[in-house]
Write an enzyme that holds these catalytic residues in place. Structure first.
Site, PDB file in Angstrom:
ATOM      1  CD  GLU A  39      -1.837  -2.390   1.293  1.00 21.27           C
ATOM      2  OE1 GLU A  39      -0.745  -2.678   1.815  1.00 21.27           O
ATOM      3  OE2 GLU A  39      -2.687  -3.250   0.981  1.00 21.27           O
ATOM      4  CG  HIS A  75     -11.395  -7.559   6.052  1.00 17.27           C
ATOM      5  ND1 HIS A  75     -10.672  -8.349   6.919  1.00 17.27           N
ATOM      6  CD2 HIS A  75     -10.823  -7.751   4.830  1.00 17.27           C
ATOM      7  CE1 HIS A  75      -9.722  -8.994   6.252  1.00 17.27           C
ATOM      8  NE2 HIS A  75      -9.788  -8.645   4.989  1.00 17.27           N
TER       9      HIS A  75
END
Lengths: 338, 323
Positions: free
Chosen positions: B59, B126
């Site tokens: 990322e 998540h």
């Protein structure tokens, strides 16, 4: 060692025109005298922020940047790479005003030192978080490639900064995408006070290249022509589309992390040993021996360069601080694209 | 055209990519696979691997490369497969992207987008609603749409913006919410709140999934004669303070709601603005409804218990009205 010897041999058969050798020397002297002038300012108590010396690292800053095409490539220097700014044509007054954060600075006083960006000169400075600009440099080069242009991005990290996670992500990404990126790892033996053996366990930092699937080499970072030749090879590889390169340059940080640091943690013998390999002195002697210049010319060049640096610093220091209202501007760019 | 929230976001990106060759996407599994939520399905076929770039699980490299590309004339859209993973690129956003305009005066026209939010059994990794971290960072625009049409219009505006924008897509809304979405070019400017339901008695100031909680609560309360106004702020940065204050001045009561955890959430900022600037209009203390201060738990019983919902919000509204 094998690799290093091969490189030395390569430079023996590689000849650089006298004018270019003189230019390399001149740039290294600018880097050296910039430090001298900043040290003077620090001792006068007029410096603002950290003064980060590049003493011992001049051949790396100058030799690497010199291998680039200033009109097409891009430079992402770190804090000890002022020599690279000079190679990329930065003028003294702009550099000093930015460095000392005075009115007229491109950064309007929001930041200082070598952190500025000058897109016209294709220089994008660093942030204090080491390694953070490496993925940015990769993305910059990637964008050029998307437009069908070739732009090699050259950036730097230290023996300490090379341990930051973002460096790994950026190198792996650049290797996968075969981005024209050259990463110079300036191994100057100390990360602030921490010696290399507490920063990494591999023999050479360029050994990591094989793990990324890219080229890697470790060289003597005090030999400017070797640095230049090695970087030219890496730049050519990048331009051919053969991906990124790690160049580890072995040098010694001959001052503290910044001038407040007395670097008493460095053994005196270590400094004495490296002082014999002083990149500026050695290159000057070499050019004198080769008949390219004379001791008198070198001495005169150093004196005038130092005087120019001091004059530029004094002009910058005399400038007012930026207006306080600048602190409230430009958090965002206001206009929206059409 | 009737579109889901997910289709509307994809529609905006597809249109901007057709319109502007400098727009490209980078992320994990966005190409051949079409994204973990299939949001970019078909993008690779239309735009090719040069503009739909599958990246390694990195990322920081994804966001950093997007910053570099945006400094060099491009308008990247970086996808976080789940917005939770933005933590791995936090330094790039906070240290580099958010400071560049201020330091360099240079635009960083990029969007970092991804699915956020709970209520779908995601687990602590998540389900985050981390939007307010980036409000506090400075230099980053923060967008949290609640409806398909807004999602399209705000995405278009975000791509065209010259600043780094973080675009939070609530994954629970992806396929749940459908509505008529304007076809073709559609822009909703950043920084404009929207009164999605006018009312007289109390204002609910909210964004994202909480807007739907507020509308459900308002329907229930209307049976009891409580007329709730729902203000969807749509973007946290820039924040449309004036629309919020105007609503509170009108109703005299306010409840602030979001799905993110309570402490340090954007709701606290909204309450502060109301009390600083509309105090004398208030007939009751301003109340916040938000998640319990914990990670988002996995088991449905726990998750339902810690997250806000229409019933909890409805009760808070009743309390404020009864004060």
């Amino acid at each position: 060692m094998t690799k290093q010897r091969r490189n030395d041999k390569a430079t023996q058969t590689w000849s650089l025109p006298a004018a270019e050798r003189l230019e390399l020397l001149r740039m290294m002297i600018m880097a050296r005298e910039f430090d001298a002038a900043m040290l003077r300012l620090y001792r006068q108590g007029k410096a603002f922020g950290g003064v980060y010396s590049q003493l011992g690292n001049e051949a790396v800053s100058v030799g690497t940047a010199y291998a680039l095409d200033r009109t097409a490539d891009v430079l992402f220097p770190m804090h000890r790479n002022i020599g690279a700014h000079f190679v990329f044509g930065q003028d003294l007054d702009t550099l000093m005003v930015n460095h000392l954060a005075r009115a007229g600075s491109q950064m309007r006083g929001t930041d200082g030192t070598g952190h500025y960006a000058d897109p016209a000169k294709r220089i994008y400075g660093n942030v204090s978080h080491l390694g953070a600009m490496i993925p940015v440099a990769a993305g910059f080069a990637l964008a050029s490639r998307m437009r069908g242009e070739t732009c090699v991005a050259l950036t730097y990290i230290g023996d300490g900064g090379a341990q930051v996670g973002e460096v790994h992500e950026a190198l792996n990404f650049a290797a996968v995408q075969r981005i024209p990126l050259v990463l110079v790892i300036e191994n100057n033996q100390y990360a602030y006070s921490t010696p290399s053996h507490l920063e990494f366990a591999c023999e050479k930092l360029s050994d990591r290249a094989i793990g990324y699937g890219m080229a890697g080499v470790t060289i003597d970072g005090t030999d400017v022509e070797l640095v230049l030749k090695t970087t030219q090879d890496a730049v050519a590889r990048a331009r051919r589309g053969d991906g990124p390169t790690i160049i580890e340059t072995l040098t010694m940080r001959m001052r503290g992390h910044a001038e407040h640091d007395d670097f008493s943690y460095v053994p005196k013998e270590q400094l004495e040993e490296w002082a014999k390999k002083d990149p500026v002195e050695r290159y000057a002697e070499r050019l004198i021996t080769d008949g390219v210049t004379t001791a008198e010319s070198v001495a005169a060049l150093r004196a005038t360069t130092l005087a120019d640096m001091i004059a530029a610093i004094d002009r910058a220091v005399e400038l007012p601080w930026p207006d306080a209202s600048e602190g409230f501007r430009n958090v965002f760019i206001d206009e929206v694209s059409a | 055209m009737i579109m889901t929230y997910l289709e509307a976001i994809a529609d905006a990106m597809r249109q901007e990519m057709r319109r502007d060759p400098s727009v490209f996407m980078i992320g994990e599994d966005i190409g051949t696979y079409g994204g973990a939520f299939k949001l970019t399905k078909g993008f690779l076929d239309e735009f090719g691997p040069g503009r739909i770039m599958d990246a390694p699980i990195s990322e920081a490299a994804i966001i950093g490369a997007a910053i570099g590309a945006s400094l060099n004339g491009m308008r990247p859209i970086a996808e976080m497969q789940f917005i939770d993973f933005i933590t791995n690129g936090f330094n790039q956003l906070v240290t580099v992207a958010g400071t560049t305009a201020y330091r360099w005066g240079l635009p960083v026209p990029m969007v970092v987008r991804g699915p956020s939010g709970g209520g779908v059994g995601g687990n602590p990794f998540h389900s985050r609603d981390p939007e307010n971290w980036f409000v506090h960072a400075t230099g980053l625009k923060v967008v949290c749409p609640a409806f398909p049409a807004d999602a399209k219009g705000l995405m278009t505006a975000s791509i065209r913006d010259n600043n780094p924008v973080i675009f939070f897509e609530h994954k629970g809304l992806y396929r749940k919410i459908k509505e008529d979405v304007p076809e073709g070019e559609y822009v909703v400017p950043l920084g404009q709140a929207n009164v999605v339901r006018p009312g007289k008695h109390v204002s609910v100031i909210c964004y994202g999934s909480a807007v739907h909680m507020a509308l459900a609560a308002a329907d229930t309360l209307s049976a009891d004669g409580v007329d709730v106004e729902v203000v969807d702020i749509r973007t946290l940065v820039p924040f449309d303070e004036e629309t919020v204050l105007a609503s509170v001045r009108k109703t005299g009561r306010a409840v602030v709601a979001h799905e993110a955890v309570l402490t340090g959430g954007f709701g606290g900022e909204i309450v502060a603005r109301i009390t600083e600037k509309a105090f004398r209009y208030l007939d009751a203390p301003v109340v916040r409804v938000a998640a319990f201060d914990s990670p988002t738990p996995f088991a449905p019983t726990l998750e339902a218990a810690v997250l806000p919902n229409a019933e909890k919000l409805g009760q808070a509204i009743r309390n404020v009205v009864a004060f």
